[in-house]
Design an enzyme around this catalytic site. Structure first.
Site, PDB file in Angstrom:
ATOM      1  N   GLY A 178      46.870  47.882  39.801  1.00  0.00           N
ATOM      2  CA  GLY A 178      47.593  48.646  38.595  1.00  0.00           C
ATOM      3  C   GLY A 178      48.410  47.794  39.348  1.00  0.00           C
ATOM      4  N   GLY A 187      43.788  54.049  40.541  1.00  0.00           N
ATOM      5  CA  GLY A 187      45.102  54.163  39.426  1.00  0.00           C
ATOM      6  C   GLY A 187      45.125  55.786  39.282  1.00  0.00           C
ATOM      7  CG  HIS A 218      35.967  49.610  39.101  1.00  0.00           C
ATOM      8  ND1 HIS A 218      36.196  50.197  38.585  1.00  0.00           N
ATOM      9  CD2 HIS A 218      36.498  48.745  40.091  1.00  0.00           C
ATOM     10  CE1 HIS A 218      37.312  50.211  38.979  1.00  0.00           C
ATOM     11  NE2 HIS A 218      37.250  49.789  40.504  1.00  0.00           N
ATOM     12  CB  SER A 270      47.063  54.527  44.818  1.00  0.00           C
ATOM     13  OG  SER A 270      46.539  54.688  43.382  1.00  0.00           O
ATOM     14  CD  GLU A 282      38.071  49.915  43.821  1.00  0.00           C
ATOM     15  OE1 GLU A 282      39.161  49.187  43.861  1.00  0.00           O
ATOM     16  OE2 GLU A 282      37.458  49.697  42.955  1.00  0.00           O
ATOM     17  CD  GLU A 324      38.623  51.333  36.300  1.00  0.00           C
ATOM     18  OE1 GLU A 324      38.399  50.437  35.872  1.00  0.00           O
ATOM     19  OE2 GLU A 324      39.352  51.893  37.124  1.00  0.00           O
ATOM     20  CG  ASN A 382      40.286  45.334  38.510  1.00  0.00           C
ATOM     21  OD1 ASN A 382      39.734  44.552  37.529  1.00  0.00           O
ATOM     22  ND2 ASN A 382      39.072  46.119  38.880  1.00  0.00           N
ATOM     23  CD1 TRP A 383      44.974  41.072  37.698  1.00  0.00           C
ATOM     24  CD2 TRP A 383      45.061  39.817  36.173  1.00  0.00           C
ATOM     25  NE1 TRP A 383      45.546  40.054  38.133  1.00  0.00           N
ATOM     26  CE2 TRP A 383      45.640  39.142  37.141  1.00  0.00           C
ATOM     27  CE3 TRP A 383      44.742  38.508  34.687  1.00  0.00           C
ATOM     28  CZ2 TRP A 383      45.743  37.380  36.969  1.00  0.00           C
ATOM     29  CZ3 TRP A 383      45.339  37.568  35.384  1.00  0.00           C
ATOM     30  CH2 TRP A 383      46.050  37.280  36.098  1.00  0.00           C
ATOM     31  CE  LYS A 384      41.321  48.984  37.278  1.00  0.00           C
ATOM     32  NZ  LYS A 384      41.173  50.840  38.203  1.00  0.00           N
TER      33      LYS A 384
HETATM   34  P1  13P Z   1      44.355  50.787  41.405  1.00  0.00           P
HETATM   35  O1  13P Z   1      44.975  49.979  41.849  1.00  0.00           O
HETATM   36  O2  13P Z   1      45.239  51.172  40.090  1.00  0.00           O
HETATM   37  O3  13P Z   1      44.081  52.282  42.357  1.00  0.00           O
HETATM   38  O4  13P Z   1      42.938  50.415  40.999  1.00  0.00           O
HETATM   39  C1  13P Z   1      41.863  50.139  41.623  1.00  0.00           C
HETATM   40  C2  13P Z   1      40.785  49.372  41.528  1.00  0.00           C
HETATM   41  O5  13P Z   1      39.989  50.252  40.674  1.00  0.00           O
HETATM   42  C3  13P Z   1      40.544  47.826  41.673  1.00  0.00           C
HETATM   43  O6  13P Z   1      39.541  48.077  41.161  1.00  0.00           O
END
Ligand code: 13P
Length: 250
Positions: free
Chosen positions: A234, A177, A99, A212, A171, A101, A9-11
């Site tokens: 990340g 993150g 997600h 993470s 998650e 977020e 997931n490149w966000k």
């Molecule tokens: P990180 O791997 O940066 O913790 O993010 C996880 C995530 O939100 C994947 O969708």
């Protein structure tokens, strides 16, 4: 035997140049074996504006592409939104739904998440339903209750059978993150609860862990009996690191 899936997931990161470079690097690493011989599925989730570019870059490599979000509506006057059909048209096979977020920063309720899940399947996309508890909820020992309620909202909307033909990603919000990862035991415990919730139909449903994930902790996480791969944030922005995570799922 469930084929593991590792998703990146490149966000909201990158631009045209970095997106094509990252995709090209992954294709170069991944293309050393015939598609049929690979025991892991790799899926990339670039920002929507880079979907078609990334889809083109991975064409023929066996790497799949998905979107980070979709509208719950089919079409119409919804300025700024993107429908499931549009994502299919761009070459997407998958889409992230719910997600944390999206839930926390953009106010998506479990009801909205369920509608998006339904819209995704109506368009022929495979939704990856993301669920997870906050640190406070974990401290109050509500983890399983929170996660199963998030999944139940979708089951109530589309039925157990449809949830089971999708992918579920656990998650924990406190692990996203932050560099803090759920221990393999903590993750497995929640994955087992999800597997139990899905029952007989869910025995072959892919359950991913996210939060993470790195090359250094992936093997232990993916080695748990109910963890079938990962959703990586990340660490998916760095080709070698992400590729090493994918290899840990083999
Ligand atoms: P990180 O791997 O940066 O913790 O993010 C996880 C995530 O939100 C994947 O969708």
């Amino acid at each position: 035997m469930i084929k593991p899936l590792v998703a990146g997931n490149w966000k909201m990161h990158g631009n045209t140049e970095t997106a094509s470079h990252l995709a090209a690097q992954l294709v170069a690493q991944w293309s050393d074996r015939p598609v049929a011989e690979r025991s892991v599925e790799m899926v990339l989730f670039p920002p929507s504006v880079h979907l078609s570019l990334v889809k083109g870059a991975v064409a023929g490599s066996g790497i799949a592409v998905g979107a980070q979000n979709l509208s719950q509506h089919g079409s119409g006057a919804y300025t700024g939104e993107i429908s499931g059909d549009m994502l299919v048209d761009q070459g997407c096979d998958y889409v992230l739904v719910g997600h944390s977020e999206r839930r926390d920063l953009f106010g998506e309720s479990s009801a909205t998440v369920a509608e998006k899940f339904k819209a995704a399947q109506s368009s022929g996309l495979i939704p990856i339903l993301c669920v997870g508890e906050t640190l406070r909820q974990r401290q109050q020992e509500q983890t399983v209750a929170v996660v199963t309620a998030q999944i139940k909202a979708v089951i109530d909307c589309v039925g157990m059978h449809n949830v089971c033909r999708a992918v579920v990603a656990y998650e924990p919000v406190w692990a996203i993150g932050t560099g803090e990862t759920a221990s393999p035991e903590q993750a497995q415990q929640v994955h087992r609860a999800i597997r139990n919730q899905l029952g007989e139909v869910g025995l072959s449903t892919r359950l991913l862990y996210g939060g993470s994930v790195k090359a250094s902790n992936a093997a232990e996480l993916f080695g748990q009996p109910d963890i079938n791969g990962g959703l990586v944030g990340g660490a998916s922005l760095e080709a070698i690191e992400f590729f090493n995570i994918v290899k840990r799922a083999e």
